[in-house]
Write an enzyme that holds these catalytic residues in place. Structure first.
Site, PDB file in Angstrom:
ATOM      1  N   HIS A   4       0.783  -1.258   0.000  1.00  0.00           N
ATOM      2  CA  HIS A   4       0.000   0.000   0.000  1.00  0.00           C
ATOM      3  C   HIS A   4       0.812   1.305   0.000  1.00  0.00           C
ATOM      4  O   HIS A   4       0.757   2.083   0.943  1.00  0.00           O
ATOM      5  CB  HIS A   4      -1.010   0.020   1.132  1.00  0.00           C
ATOM      6  CG  HIS A   4      -0.555  -0.500   2.475  1.00  0.00           C
ATOM      7  ND1 HIS A   4       0.571  -0.065   3.116  1.00  0.00           N
ATOM      8  CD2 HIS A   4      -1.112  -1.433   3.290  1.00  0.00           C
ATOM      9  CE1 HIS A   4       0.675  -0.703   4.270  1.00  0.00           C
ATOM     10  NE2 HIS A   4      -0.311  -1.536   4.397  1.00  0.00           N
ATOM     11  N   ASP A  43      -6.026  -4.469  -0.294  1.00  0.00           N
ATOM     12  CA  ASP A  43      -5.980  -4.277   1.164  1.00  0.00           C
ATOM     13  C   ASP A  43      -7.400  -4.359   1.732  1.00  0.00           C
ATOM     14  O   ASP A  43      -7.769  -3.601   2.635  1.00  0.00           O
ATOM     15  CB  ASP A  43      -5.298  -2.957   1.556  1.00  0.00           C
ATOM     16  CG  ASP A  43      -4.900  -2.930   3.042  1.00  0.00           C
ATOM     17  OD1 ASP A  43      -5.131  -3.929   3.746  1.00  0.00           O
ATOM     18  OD2 ASP A  43      -4.372  -1.893   3.492  1.00  0.00           O
TER      19      ASP A  43
HETATM   20  O1  DOR Z   1      -6.391   0.074   6.870  1.00  0.00           O
HETATM   21  C1  DOR Z   1      -5.783  -0.920   7.231  1.00  0.00           C
HETATM   22  N1  DOR Z   1      -6.427  -1.988   7.761  1.00  0.00           N
HETATM   23  N2  DOR Z   1      -4.461  -0.946   7.103  1.00  0.00           N
HETATM   24  C2  DOR Z   1      -3.705  -1.944   7.594  1.00  0.00           C
HETATM   25  O2  DOR Z   1      -2.526  -1.903   7.464  1.00  0.00           O
HETATM   26  C3  DOR Z   1      -4.341  -3.051   8.346  1.00  0.00           C
HETATM   27  C4  DOR Z   1      -5.751  -3.220   7.967  1.00  0.00           C
HETATM   28  C5  DOR Z   1      -6.528  -4.082   8.906  1.00  0.00           C
HETATM   29  O3  DOR Z   1      -6.049  -5.150   9.299  1.00  0.00           O
HETATM   30  O4  DOR Z   1      -7.657  -3.717   9.235  1.00  0.00           O
HETATM   31 ZN    ZN Z   2      -0.793  -2.679   5.979  1.00  0.00          ZN
END
Ligand code: DOR
Ligand code: ZN
Length: 436
Positions: A240, A313
């Site tokens: 990301h 993500d």
């Molecule tokens: O927005 C995010 N959610 N960034 C991350 O790095 C982890 C992820 C999560 O596990 O919810």
């Molecule tokens: Zn992450």
């Protein structure tokens, strides 16, 4: 046997973008030809039942491979599980997904790697490939047993969700991972610079009175990891990427021959910090949305190959968690079911990105980097495949989403351009937006 007639085939693995017929037999791509007659096709079917699909006005491409999904199983099945997540994947056009390791417990040993892999096989939708943590307990100290976890099916190693703060641990991880041939996926975020920031530091955060995360929180760790990758010769994948400075650093490192790849998330390509509202946490994500300038740099980086891949993500959370006040809500956007459509509508239709580049970055490049078999429609390859209808439009409706999560910025919005048929190893798993 399947016969897709007069369909526009996009297959970056063979530099193909053109109108063709596609034949699928025995779970594999049999051939892609200019135009086949009924007699020819029946002869090839050799008695097998034949289903014909009129592909006019539609695209077919290799099933997308998403190298960054949070499936939350084991431990947080109220947010998502492997079955619901892999169903959401095929609804969105993904036939392979890599499952992040920040579950409860974290995936830091072979038994847990095998658990995730087997749950994916039992679900029987997208291929689910487990990512193991880099450090035991994801605590940033002692390294996991990488070779053993690879033997159990690990596709990569990552402490995603958390940065590896200790540079010596990161250096050792890159060094040891060389023995497995698998990449270390780095979540670049300096803990001290990020502090308890809620969104990107800038005009927008100042206006809203929210604590900011400076762009340098990401970029200083990108710089560090690139230096360590160069020194060790280890395989580095940067998750990301969201800042202009990170894109510049990666571009420079690539000219020096560093073994690095990088991904960008759809939300960083589409939104920016100005669009965040204090009363709505749906765009609260980590890394935080950057400025308009960052967004331009990311699009340019994806176009010129500095950024190799798109990855969702996909970060499912419950609505109750996301309904908390801004500073208390978790970071994350759920996106498996909307990501491809959003990229089509916001970037391909306005001609910011070609569909060919999008498919390369979301199927061929991930397959290459992670040593996976998908990402191609060459004859003999498993028929992991998507039929995409650019005219199909849909209101993103809670009742229709198959993910458990509803934390998407597109809820109740209309998106256009969707996968309308999806095959995994020649088996149809999604038809007309319904997961079979
Ligand atoms: O927005 C995010 N959610 N960034 C991350 O790095 C982890 C992820 C999560 O596990 O919810
Ligand atoms: Zn992450």
């Amino acid at each position: 046997m399947w016969w897709l007639k007069d369909v526009w085939v996009i297959d970056p693995s063979q530099n193909l973008s053109g109108s063709r017929d596609v034949l699928v037999k025995g779970g594999q791509i049999l051939e892609i030809s200019s135009s086949l007659s009924e007699e020819e096709v029946l002869a090839k079917a050799q008695g097998e039942s034949l289903e014909t699909v009129d592909g006019k006005g539609k695209f077919v491409f290799p099933g997308l491979i998403d190298v960054h999904t949070h499936l939350r199983e084991p431990g947080q099945e109220d947010k998502e599980d492997i079955l619901s997540g892999s169903r959401a994947a095929v609804r969105g056009g993904f036939t392979t997904i890599l499952a992040m390791a920040n579950t409860q417990p974290v995936i830091d040993n072979r038994a847990l790697i095998e658990f995730v892999r087997l749950q994916g096989e039992r679900a029987g939708y997208a291929h689910v490939l487990p990512i193991g943590t880099v450090t035991k307990g994801m605590l940033g100290g002692e390294l996991v047993e990488m070779a053993d976890m690879k033997a159990g099916g690990a596709a990569a190693f990552s402490d995603d969700g958390k940065n590896i703060q200790n540079a010596e641990v990161m250096r050792l991880a890159l060094e040891y991972a060389k023995l497995t041939g698998l990449p270390i996926i780095s979540h670049c975020e300096d803990k001290d610079l990020a502090g308890d920031g809620q969104m990107r530091r800038g005009m927008a955060s100042a206006r809203m009175g929210l604590k900011g995360i400076p762009a340098s929180a990401e970029s200083v760790i990108v710089a560090r990891d690139l230096l360590l990758a160069e020194e060790t010769g280890g395989k580095l994948h940067l998750a990301h990427i969201s800042t202009t400075e990170s894109v510049d650093l990666i571009r420079r490192a690539k000219t020096r021959g560093v073994d690095v790849t990088a991904e960008v998330n759809p939300h960083h390509l589409i939104f920016c910090d100005e669009e965040i509202r204090l009363t709505d946490t749906v765009l609260k994500v980590n890394p935080p949305l950057g400025s308009r300038g960052d967004r331009e740099s990311l699009i340019e980086g994806l176009r010129d190959g500095t950024l190799d891949m798109i990855a969702t993500d996909h970060a499912p959370h419950t609505l109750a968690e996301k309904a908390r006040p801004f500073a208390e809500a978790p970071f994350g956007i759920a996106s498996l079911e909307t990501a491809l459509s959003a990229i089509w509508q916001y970037l391909v239709l306005p001609k910011r990105l070609s569909l060919e580049r999008v498919i390369e970055a979301w199927s061929y490049s991930p397959a290459q980097r992670f040593g996976l078999s998908g990402g191609t429609l060459k004859a003999g390859a498993a028929a992991d495949m998507v039929l995409f209808d650019p005219d199909f439009s849909e209101v993103i409706d809670s009742a229709q989403l198959v993910s458990k999560a509803r934390n998407t910025p597109f809820l109740q919005k209309t998106l256009q351009g969707f996968p309308v048929m999806v095959w995994v190893e020649g088996q149809l798993v999604q038809r007309n937006r319904t997961v079979l």
